[in-house]
Design a protein around this motif. Structure first.
Motif, PDB file in Angstrom:
ATOM      1  N   ASN A 103      40.573 -46.381  24.735  1.00 55.73           N
ATOM      2  CA  ASN A 103      40.241 -45.978  23.358  1.00 55.73           C
ATOM      3  C   ASN A 103      40.559 -47.100  22.361  1.00 55.73           C
ATOM      4  OD1 ASN A 103      39.212 -43.536  24.110  1.00 55.73           O
ATOM      5  ND2 ASN A 103      41.062 -42.357  23.670  1.00 55.73           N
ATOM      6  N   ALA A 104      41.613 -47.845  22.625  1.00 56.05           N
ATOM      7  CA  ALA A 104      41.927 -48.992  21.760  1.00 56.05           C
ATOM      8  C   ALA A 104      40.841 -50.061  21.920  1.00 56.05           C
ATOM      9  CB  ALA A 104      43.300 -49.554  22.116  1.00 56.05           C
ATOM     10  N   HIS A 105      40.388 -50.251  23.155  1.00 52.63           N
ATOM     11  CA  HIS A 105      39.320 -51.232  23.404  1.00 52.63           C
ATOM     12  C   HIS A 105      38.025 -50.812  22.703  1.00 52.63           C
ATOM     13  CE1 HIS A 105      36.388 -53.671  25.654  1.00 52.63           C
ATOM     14  NE2 HIS A 105      37.401 -54.471  25.905  1.00 52.63           N
ATOM     15  N   GLN A 106      37.797 -49.512  22.617  1.00 61.38           N
ATOM     16  CA  GLN A 106      36.585 -49.009  21.940  1.00 61.38           C
ATOM     17  C   GLN A 106      36.582 -49.382  20.459  1.00 61.38           C
ATOM     18  OE1 GLN A 106      34.551 -48.412  24.564  1.00 61.38           O
ATOM     19  NE2 GLN A 106      33.709 -46.737  23.394  1.00 61.38           N
ATOM     20  N   ARG A 107      37.762 -49.735  19.944  1.00 60.56           N
ATOM     21  CA  ARG A 107      37.845 -50.096  18.521  1.00 60.56           C
ATOM     22  C   ARG A 107      37.697 -51.605  18.304  1.00 60.56           C
ATOM     23  NH1 ARG A 107      41.534 -45.667  18.714  1.00 60.56           N
ATOM     24  NH2 ARG A 107      40.837 -44.031  17.289  1.00 60.56           N
ATOM     25  N   THR A 108      37.435 -52.341  19.366  1.00 62.14           N
ATOM     26  CA  THR A 108      37.215 -53.792  19.191  1.00 62.14           C
ATOM     27  C   THR A 108      35.745 -54.030  18.833  1.00 62.14           C
ATOM     28  OG1 THR A 108      36.801 -54.114  21.553  1.00 62.14           O
ATOM     29  CG2 THR A 108      39.088 -54.356  20.809  1.00 62.14           C
ATOM     30  N   ASP A 109      35.422 -55.247  18.483  1.00 60.33           N
ATOM     31  CA  ASP A 109      34.077 -55.588  17.974  1.00 60.33           C
ATOM     32  C   ASP A 109      33.025 -55.438  19.072  1.00 60.33           C
ATOM     33  OD1 ASP A 109      31.843 -56.702  16.823  1.00 60.33           O
ATOM     34  OD2 ASP A 109      32.878 -58.478  16.072  1.00 60.33           O
TER      35      ASP A 109
ATOM     36  N   LEU B 100      25.411 -44.682  19.716  1.00 61.96           N
ATOM     37  CA  LEU B 100      25.516 -45.911  18.910  1.00 61.96           C
ATOM     38  C   LEU B 100      26.718 -45.886  17.974  1.00 61.96           C
ATOM     39  CD1 LEU B 100      24.335 -48.634  17.807  1.00 61.96           C
ATOM     40  CD2 LEU B 100      23.268 -47.255  16.018  1.00 61.96           C
ATOM     41  N   LEU B 101      26.963 -44.746  17.307  1.00 65.88           N
ATOM     42  CA  LEU B 101      27.905 -44.770  16.178  1.00 65.88           C
ATOM     43  C   LEU B 101      29.293 -45.244  16.574  1.00 65.88           C
ATOM     44  CD1 LEU B 101      26.990 -41.648  14.020  1.00 65.88           C
ATOM     45  CD2 LEU B 101      26.120 -43.986  13.894  1.00 65.88           C
ATOM     46  N   ASP B 102      29.728 -44.937  17.813  1.00 67.24           N
ATOM     47  CA  ASP B 102      31.081 -45.369  18.192  1.00 67.24           C
ATOM     48  C   ASP B 102      31.177 -46.891  18.355  1.00 67.24           C
ATOM     49  OD1 ASP B 102      30.062 -45.538  20.987  1.00 67.24           O
ATOM     50  OD2 ASP B 102      30.205 -43.360  20.883  1.00 67.24           O
ATOM     51  N   LEU B 103      30.025 -47.579  18.355  1.00 67.70           N
ATOM     52  CA  LEU B 103      30.032 -49.044  18.491  1.00 67.70           C
ATOM     53  C   LEU B 103      30.102 -49.759  17.145  1.00 67.70           C
ATOM     54  CD1 LEU B 103      27.078 -49.496  21.046  1.00 67.70           C
ATOM     55  CD2 LEU B 103      29.510 -49.226  21.548  1.00 67.70           C
ATOM     56  N   VAL B 104      29.873 -49.023  16.056  1.00 66.26           N
ATOM     57  CA  VAL B 104      29.669 -49.717  14.773  1.00 66.26           C
ATOM     58  C   VAL B 104      30.947 -49.740  13.936  1.00 66.26           C
ATOM     59  CG1 VAL B 104      27.243 -48.991  14.843  1.00 66.26           C
ATOM     60  CG2 VAL B 104      28.867 -47.745  13.357  1.00 66.26           C
ATOM     61  N   SER B 105      30.943 -50.634  12.974  1.00 66.29           N
ATOM     62  CA  SER B 105      32.125 -50.782  12.104  1.00 66.29           C
ATOM     63  C   SER B 105      32.050 -49.804  10.936  1.00 66.29           C
ATOM     64  CB  SER B 105      32.181 -52.204  11.557  1.00 66.29           C
ATOM     65  OG  SER B 105      31.047 -52.417  10.732  1.00 66.29           O
ATOM     66  N   ASP B 106      33.160 -49.666  10.276  1.00 64.46           N
ATOM     67  CA  ASP B 106      33.232 -48.846   9.070  1.00 64.46           C
ATOM     68  C   ASP B 106      32.220 -49.337   8.025  1.00 64.46           C
ATOM     69  OD1 ASP B 106      34.376 -46.758   7.733  1.00 64.46           O
ATOM     70  OD2 ASP B 106      35.866 -48.004   6.728  1.00 64.46           O
ATOM     71  N   GLU B 107      32.153 -50.659   7.864  1.00 64.50           N
ATOM     72  CA  GLU B 107      31.248 -51.233   6.851  1.00 64.50           C
ATOM     73  C   GLU B 107      29.794 -50.933   7.210  1.00 64.50           C
ATOM     74  OE1 GLU B 107      33.664 -52.933   8.455  1.00 64.50           O
ATOM     75  OE2 GLU B 107      35.087 -52.896   6.796  1.00 64.50           O
ATOM     76  N   TRP B 108      29.461 -51.088   8.494  1.00 64.33           N
ATOM     77  CA  TRP B 108      28.069 -50.855   8.900  1.00 64.33           C
ATOM     78  C   TRP B 108      27.726 -49.371   8.762  1.00 64.33           C
ATOM     79  CZ3 TRP B 108      24.810 -48.245  12.114  1.00 64.33           C
ATOM     80  CH2 TRP B 108      23.510 -48.752  12.247  1.00 64.33           C
ATOM     81  N   LEU B 109      28.665 -48.513   9.117  1.00 68.27           N
ATOM     82  CA  LEU B 109      28.414 -47.073   8.971  1.00 68.27           C
ATOM     83  C   LEU B 109      28.145 -46.734   7.509  1.00 68.27           C
ATOM     84  CD1 LEU B 109      28.340 -44.215  10.238  1.00 68.27           C
ATOM     85  CD2 LEU B 109      30.751 -44.036   9.662  1.00 68.27           C
ATOM     86  N   GLN B 110      28.934 -47.346   6.629  1.00 72.83           N
ATOM     87  CA  GLN B 110      28.730 -47.086   5.197  1.00 72.83           C
ATOM     88  C   GLN B 110      27.333 -47.541   4.761  1.00 72.83           C
ATOM     89  OE1 GLN B 110      30.434 -45.241   3.371  1.00 72.83           O
ATOM     90  NE2 GLN B 110      29.501 -45.631   1.392  1.00 72.83           N
ATOM     91  N   ARG B 111      26.907 -48.690   5.303  1.00 73.60           N
ATOM     92  CA  ARG B 111      25.544 -49.179   5.003  1.00 73.60           C
ATOM     93  C   ARG B 111      24.512 -48.162   5.479  1.00 73.60           C
ATOM     94  NH1 ARG B 111      24.606 -54.687   7.944  1.00 73.60           N
ATOM     95  NH2 ARG B 111      22.375 -54.618   7.578  1.00 73.60           N
ATOM     96  N   LEU B 112      24.731 -47.631   6.681  1.00 76.61           N
ATOM     97  CA  LEU B 112      23.794 -46.647   7.239  1.00 76.61           C
ATOM     98  C   LEU B 112      23.720 -45.413   6.348  1.00 76.61           C
ATOM     99  CD1 LEU B 112      22.004 -45.826   9.746  1.00 76.61           C
ATOM    100  CD2 LEU B 112      24.039 -44.636  10.596  1.00 76.61           C
ATOM    101  N   VAL B 113      24.890 -44.918   5.940  1.00 76.54           N
ATOM    102  CA  VAL B 113      24.923 -43.721   5.091  1.00 76.54           C
ATOM    103  C   VAL B 113      24.182 -43.991   3.778  1.00 76.54           C
ATOM    104  CG1 VAL B 113      26.442 -42.146   3.809  1.00 76.54           C
ATOM    105  CG2 VAL B 113      27.060 -42.860   6.132  1.00 76.54           C
ATOM    106  N   VAL B 114      24.443 -45.133   3.184  1.00 76.92           N
ATOM    107  CA  VAL B 114      23.797 -45.460   1.905  1.00 76.92           C
ATOM    108  C   VAL B 114      22.287 -45.566   2.082  1.00 76.92           C
ATOM    109  CG1 VAL B 114      23.534 -47.299   0.168  1.00 76.92           C
ATOM    110  CG2 VAL B 114      25.819 -46.555   0.875  1.00 76.92           C
ATOM    111  N   GLU B 115      21.853 -46.283   3.118  1.00 74.25           N
ATOM    112  CA  GLU B 115      20.399 -46.479   3.320  1.00 74.25           C
ATOM    113  C   GLU B 115      19.700 -45.150   3.600  1.00 74.25           C
ATOM    114  OE1 GLU B 115      18.758 -49.183   2.690  1.00 74.25           O
ATOM    115  OE2 GLU B 115      20.607 -50.267   2.258  1.00 74.25           O
ATOM    116  N   ILE B 116      20.341 -44.290   4.361  1.00 77.23           N
ATOM    117  CA  ILE B 116      19.734 -43.000   4.705  1.00 77.23           C
ATOM    118  C   ILE B 116      19.759 -42.064   3.497  1.00 77.23           C
ATOM    119  CG2 ILE B 116      20.163 -40.908   6.059  1.00 77.23           C
ATOM    120  CD1 ILE B 116      20.649 -42.645   8.459  1.00 77.23           C
ATOM    121  N   ALA B 117      20.899 -42.012   2.817  1.00 81.99           N
ATOM    122  CA  ALA B 117      21.033 -41.090   1.676  1.00 81.99           C
ATOM    123  C   ALA B 117      20.133 -41.514   0.519  1.00 81.99           C
ATOM    124  CB  ALA B 117      22.488 -41.014   1.233  1.00 81.99           C
ATOM    125  N   THR B 118      19.982 -42.821   0.312  1.00 83.37           N
ATOM    126  CA  THR B 118      19.118 -43.308  -0.764  1.00 83.37           C
ATOM    127  C   THR B 118      17.684 -42.852  -0.529  1.00 83.37           C
ATOM    128  OG1 THR B 118      20.519 -45.249  -0.933  1.00 83.37           O
ATOM    129  CG2 THR B 118      18.389 -45.394  -1.997  1.00 83.37           C
TER     130      THR B 118
END
Ligand SMILES: C[S@@+](CC[C@H](N)C(=O)[O-])C[C@H]1O[C@@H](n2cnc3c(N)ncnc32)[C@H](O)[C@@H]1O
Length: 267
Positions: free
Chosen positions: A163-169, A113-131
């Motif tokens: 790899n560039a395509h993997q960075r698209t939405d 999953l993680l390679d599909l998500v955005s920087d913002e969403w990953l940050q949300r995941l880290v915050v929700e899990i760490a909290t």
């Protein structure tokens, strides 16, 4: 972005073999003194992570299998009481991640999953899990490494385009793609987590023709979509690669990373 049950079924044996054993050992050790554990598996697909971990976790298990694809959830594992309870939960994680983690959860898991998500969403995941001070097992994040034997003159440009395509939405905003696992590891370290990580590469031998053909087609399609490599070059590359597979002369390694992150001071 949708994933077919047929594709997930095809990749599961390779995923199972690739999952890093030291990372799973760390997870098992962290849960060893619990009589019961509730696990939220994010983007579960048909339950690959459930099937990989279920025999390794000795505690009574309650699985919350979360995905937004109802046809995949319909194929997800059933409960086998009293030791394993499994419930499917249809949630769009791009919108309602927090709902997937609500309630009593002891461990969060995810794979591919993680390679599909955005920087913002990953940050949300880290915050929700760490909290919630939860541990996370994140398996099989593609890391951009591909080795094909024998080499072809166009390998590098096709893989660079893929790899560039993997960075698209991919449904979560602009995806982190091959950088996702490293970014996640750094973020968890920054919030005081202890990490165990290791490679979980797919290794396709010459006889693994079906999956080789599938991934080669996927890479060619991504390169074609992006439009930076001339179409003729992509088609020529795919034809040569397919010929090698058919001749039983092709081996491919695809780089992935697994990690287990837990709040420091817990075991
Ligand atoms: C590559 S598959 C991995 C599935 C499974 N974890 C496995 O390893 O076989 C990615 C999964 O993410 C799910 N997914 C993609 N976008 C999602 C979203 N917005 N909300 C929930 N699940 C999503 C897909 O339905 C699919 O099951």
């Amino acid at each position: 972005m949708s994933f077919t049950a047929a594709w997930l079924e095809m990749r599961e044996p390779y995923d199972r073999r690739a999952r890093n054993p030291a990372v799973i050992d760390a997870l098992v050790a962290a849960l060893s003194d619990r009589p019961s554990v509730t696990i939220a598996d994010l983007a579960c697909g048909t339950g690959s992570t459930f099937r990989a971990l279920r025999p390794r976790i000795k505690a009574r298990q309650i699985w919350r299998l979360v995905d937004n694809d109802l046809s995949l959830l319909a194929r997800a594992p059933q409960s086998s009481p009293p030791d394993v309870i499994a419930a499917t939960i249809p949630i769009d994680l791009s919108r309602d991640l927090e709902a997937a983690l609500d309630g009593p959860v002891d461990l969060v898991t995810t794979s591919a999953l993680l390679d599909l998500v955005s920087d913002e969403w990953l940050q949300r995941l880290v915050v929700e899990i760490a909290t919630r001070r939860l541990p996370l097992y994140a398996a099989l994040s593609y890391d951009g490494r591909v080795e094909m034997t024998p080499a072809d003159v166009a390998d590098q440009k096709v893989i660079a385009a893929f790899n560039a395509h993997q960075r698209t939405d991919k449904g979560f905003g602009r995806a982190l793609g091959p950088g996702a696992a490293q970014t996640a590891v750094e973020r968890f370290e920054r919030v005081g987590y202890t990490l165990v990580q290791g490679a979980s590469d797919w290794v396709f031998a010459p006889q693994d023709r079906e999956i080789q053909l599938e991934v080669l087609s996927g890479w060619a399609a991504a390169a074609r979509d992006l439009g930076e490599v001339p179409l003729g070059d992509v088609v020529g590359w795919l034809t040569r690669r397919r010929d090698l597979v058919a001749a039983g002369r092709s081996s491919i390694r695809v780089g992935h990373v697994d990690f287990f992150a837990q709040p420091t001071g817990t075991r």
